[in-house]
Scaffold this motif. Structure first.
Motif, PDB file in Angstrom:
ATOM      1  N   MET A  64       0.856  -1.134   0.024  1.00  9.75           N
ATOM      2  CA  MET A  64      -0.019   0.003  -0.115  1.00  9.75           C
ATOM      3  C   MET A  64       0.771   1.471  -0.079  1.00  9.75           C
ATOM      4  O   MET A  64       1.752   1.284   0.792  1.00  9.75           O
ATOM      5  CB  MET A  64      -0.674   0.130   1.056  1.00  9.75           C
ATOM      6  N   ARG A  65       0.634   2.296  -0.824  1.00 10.70           N
ATOM      7  CA  ARG A  65       1.068   3.344  -1.052  1.00 10.70           C
ATOM      8  C   ARG A  65       0.342   4.330   0.049  1.00 10.70           C
ATOM      9  O   ARG A  65      -0.846   4.551  -0.476  1.00 10.70           O
ATOM     10  CB  ARG A  65       1.411   4.120  -2.172  1.00 10.70           C
ATOM     11  N   ILE A  66       0.860   4.999   0.901  1.00 11.33           N
ATOM     12  CA  ILE A  66       0.359   6.034   1.589  1.00 11.33           C
ATOM     13  C   ILE A  66       1.199   7.380   1.367  1.00 11.33           C
ATOM     14  O   ILE A  66       2.195   7.520   1.572  1.00 11.33           O
ATOM     15  CB  ILE A  66       0.376   5.720   3.243  1.00 11.33           C
ATOM     16  N   GLY A  67       0.149   8.049   0.686  1.00 12.54           N
ATOM     17  CA  GLY A  67       0.587   9.531   0.409  1.00 12.54           C
ATOM     18  C   GLY A  67      -0.263  10.319  -0.593  1.00 12.54           C
ATOM     19  O   GLY A  67      -1.350   9.998  -0.140  1.00 12.54           O
ATOM     20  N   ASP A  68       0.062  11.163  -1.343  1.00 16.09           N
ATOM     21  CA  ASP A  68      -0.722  11.948  -2.045  1.00 16.09           C
ATOM     22  C   ASP A  68      -1.553  11.026  -3.047  1.00 16.09           C
ATOM     23  O   ASP A  68      -2.644  11.589  -3.392  1.00 16.09           O
ATOM     24  CB  ASP A  68      -0.081  13.050  -2.626  1.00 16.09           C
TER      25      ASP A  68
END
Length: 523
Positions: free
Chosen positions: A489-493
């Motif tokens: 999972m990418r957590i960011g914008d």
């Protein structure tokens, strides 16, 4: 200047959380403590969870906290554990740093809860600070738990012995120990703190059957240790490792620790264990001071947990070993964990890759462009990211297969705001924590709506995990790691599932390097 700035940062954060003070009293197993309530949160600070490990109790297993009479003042945090004073460097300004006072009398914790009577039982989050096992503390301004607690969680931050005070292995200490062990006092402190939380969570409105242990960096390595420690069995129900799964910190044998102790004793002129216990704390700090190297090679930390067969039976980097607490685990890394000022040219990049990866160096160099200085710098950062993300993926797949432990992996890629007038360091090591705690906004930086939105994103995921053991949200699934799926999972914008490593060919090269015995950890 650093100390003054930390004081200002802490005051500003406290002021933002405490517009109007009120008093609240909670009865713990050792006595009553009075906290302060404001802004919908109550804080109980500096609570002893164990007796002071001073004098003859230096380098002993933590003992129960001494009961007190009356109502203890819980309005101030206790000192951080004895360590060398650190200054700021690179992106690390005052709000990231543990400041004096330092003391051996430091085994305290802090609790934040929603104000007033809590309906039902809230999930409990226990946070273990980082600092390379040699520094740090629960009073770091960014670890203030008030804003996270306001969302319906009991938040606990703890101190534990660090450096030579927390991780000295010595044959005479082993001989006198009821556990027949030494060198893991910092881990034993963490275990004692978890026991205290289990016993006292309900008094603060928390659920003693829903405790999540978490940590960052050395704190994340501690979480890995606690999952395999028989002495921590049953003390927590979920785990979070920020910048820590598969970190590959060296875990020396207790016999290797004995050799270190012999060198330290000679350095401070101590002929016996009694002499060592009599050495002033600052003299021990000065004799064992660790200065992190800013190089592309792996750092070697000396005062770390030991494989003693009792507290820590094996190196938890070995994903297939027996896991005592195979609880749901959330873990991952930031996108720019490594700060390496030594690589600025193609020649420096080639030398660094060959030095670290040996026979695999040429294969990796062919996969990462470095025809000019800009490419060399960018590839150096990307290779480091690919290395520890590949390590995270492979370790998680191995652990999931061998132990059936559900693991939810992430990469945090939002660049933290630069210091005013300074350069951007991207999503550097520990820069995700202000979003987790909701402490964005302090320090000499310009924060935007995107930073506050990311804090909500992180906390929404975190709350789902604390409550259910799964970080999925409605319409935003986060599946656990599984064989044949290289995504995290990418957590960011731009949140969402993404490939853990930048290309399949690079992942395969790093997989082959690991199969040959190479380490893919953060360090």
């Amino acid at each position: 200047m650093i100390r003054k700035a930390i004081g200002v940062a802490a005051f500003c954060l406290a002021a933002s959380l405490q517009p109007a003070l009120a008093q609240s009293v909670v009865k713990t197993t050792a006595g009553a403590i009075q906290g302060a309530a404001s802004g919908g949160v109550e804080a109980f600070l500096g609570i002893p969870y164990a007796a002071p490990p001073v004098g003859d109790d230096r380098w002993r297993e933590p003992r129960p906290a001494r009961p007190w009479e009356g109502v203890r003042d819980g309005s101030a945090m206790g000192p951080s554990c004895q360590q060398a004073e650190a200054g700021g460097w690179g992106p690390y300004s005052a709000e990231f740093i543990a400041a004096p006072p330092f003391s051996e009398d430091c085994l305290t914790l802090n609790v934040w809860k929603p104000a007033g009577k809590v309906r039902g039982r809230l999930p409990v989050l226990v946070f273990i600070h980082g600092g390379g096992f040699g520094g740090g503390g629960s009073a770091v301004p960014l670890y203030n738990g008030g804003r996270l607690a306001a969302r319906g969680v009991v938040v606990v931050t703890i101190n534990y012995r660090v450096g030579v005070f927390g991780f000295l292995a010595h044959p005479q200490l082993t001989a006198e120990s009821p556990l027949r062990s030494s060198g893991n006092y910092g881990l034993l402190d963490q275990i004692a703190a978890l026991g205290w939380v289990r016993a006292n969570a309900a008094a603060f409105g928390g659920d003693p059957a829903n405790i999540t242990v978490s940590g960052e960096s050395a704190g994340a390595a501690s979480v890995n240790d606690l999952m395999v420690s028989p002495l921590a069995k049953g003390l927590f129900d979920k785990a979070i490792a920020f910048s820590g799964p598969s970190m590959a910190v060296d875990v020396p044998s207790i016999e290797e620790g004995y050799a270190v102790a012999k060198t330290i004793a000679a350095k401070v002129g101590a002929a016996s264990l009694a002499d060592l216990r009599a050495v002033p704390p600052q003299k021990l700090v000065d004799a064992t001071r660790y200065v992190p190297g800013e190089s592309s090679g792996p750092a070697r930390l000396v005062h770390v947990p030991h494989r003693d067969g009792v507290v820590l039976p094996f190196d938890p980097f070995r994903a297939g070993g027996p896991v005592v607490n195979a609880v749901p685990l959330l873990g991952g890394y930031n996108a720019a964990e490594m700060i390496d000022p030594t690589v600025r040219t193609p020649a420096q990049f080639e030398a660094a890759v060959k030095a670290r990866y040996g026979d695999f160096g040429p294969r990796l160099l062919a996969l990462y462009p470095h025809a000019n200085d800009a490419e060399a710098v960018a590839s150096n950062t990307l290779l480091a990211r690919d290395r520890y993300m590949a390590g995270l993926l492979l370790w998680s797949q191995d652990r999931t297969r061998s132990v059936k432990q559900p693991i939810y992996a992430y990469v945090h890629d939002h660049a933290y705001p630069a210091l005013r007038g300074g350069q951007s360091w991207g999503a550097f090591h520990s820069s995700g924590l202000p979003y987790v705690f909701g402490t964005v906004g302090i320090g000499d930086r310009t924060f935007t709506a995107a930073d506050h939105a990311l804090a909500k994103q992180w906390q929404d995921r975190l709350l789902a995990f604390l409550r259910t053991g799964k970080p999925s949200l409605p319409g935003r699934a986060w599946p656990p790691v599984k064989a044949g799926d290289a995504r995290v999972m990418r957590i960011g914008d731009r949140a969402g599932m993404v490939s853990s490593v930048s290309t399949p060919a690079r992942l395969q090269a790093l997989r082959d390097y690991a199969a040959s015995g190479g380490k893919l950890g953060l360090l």
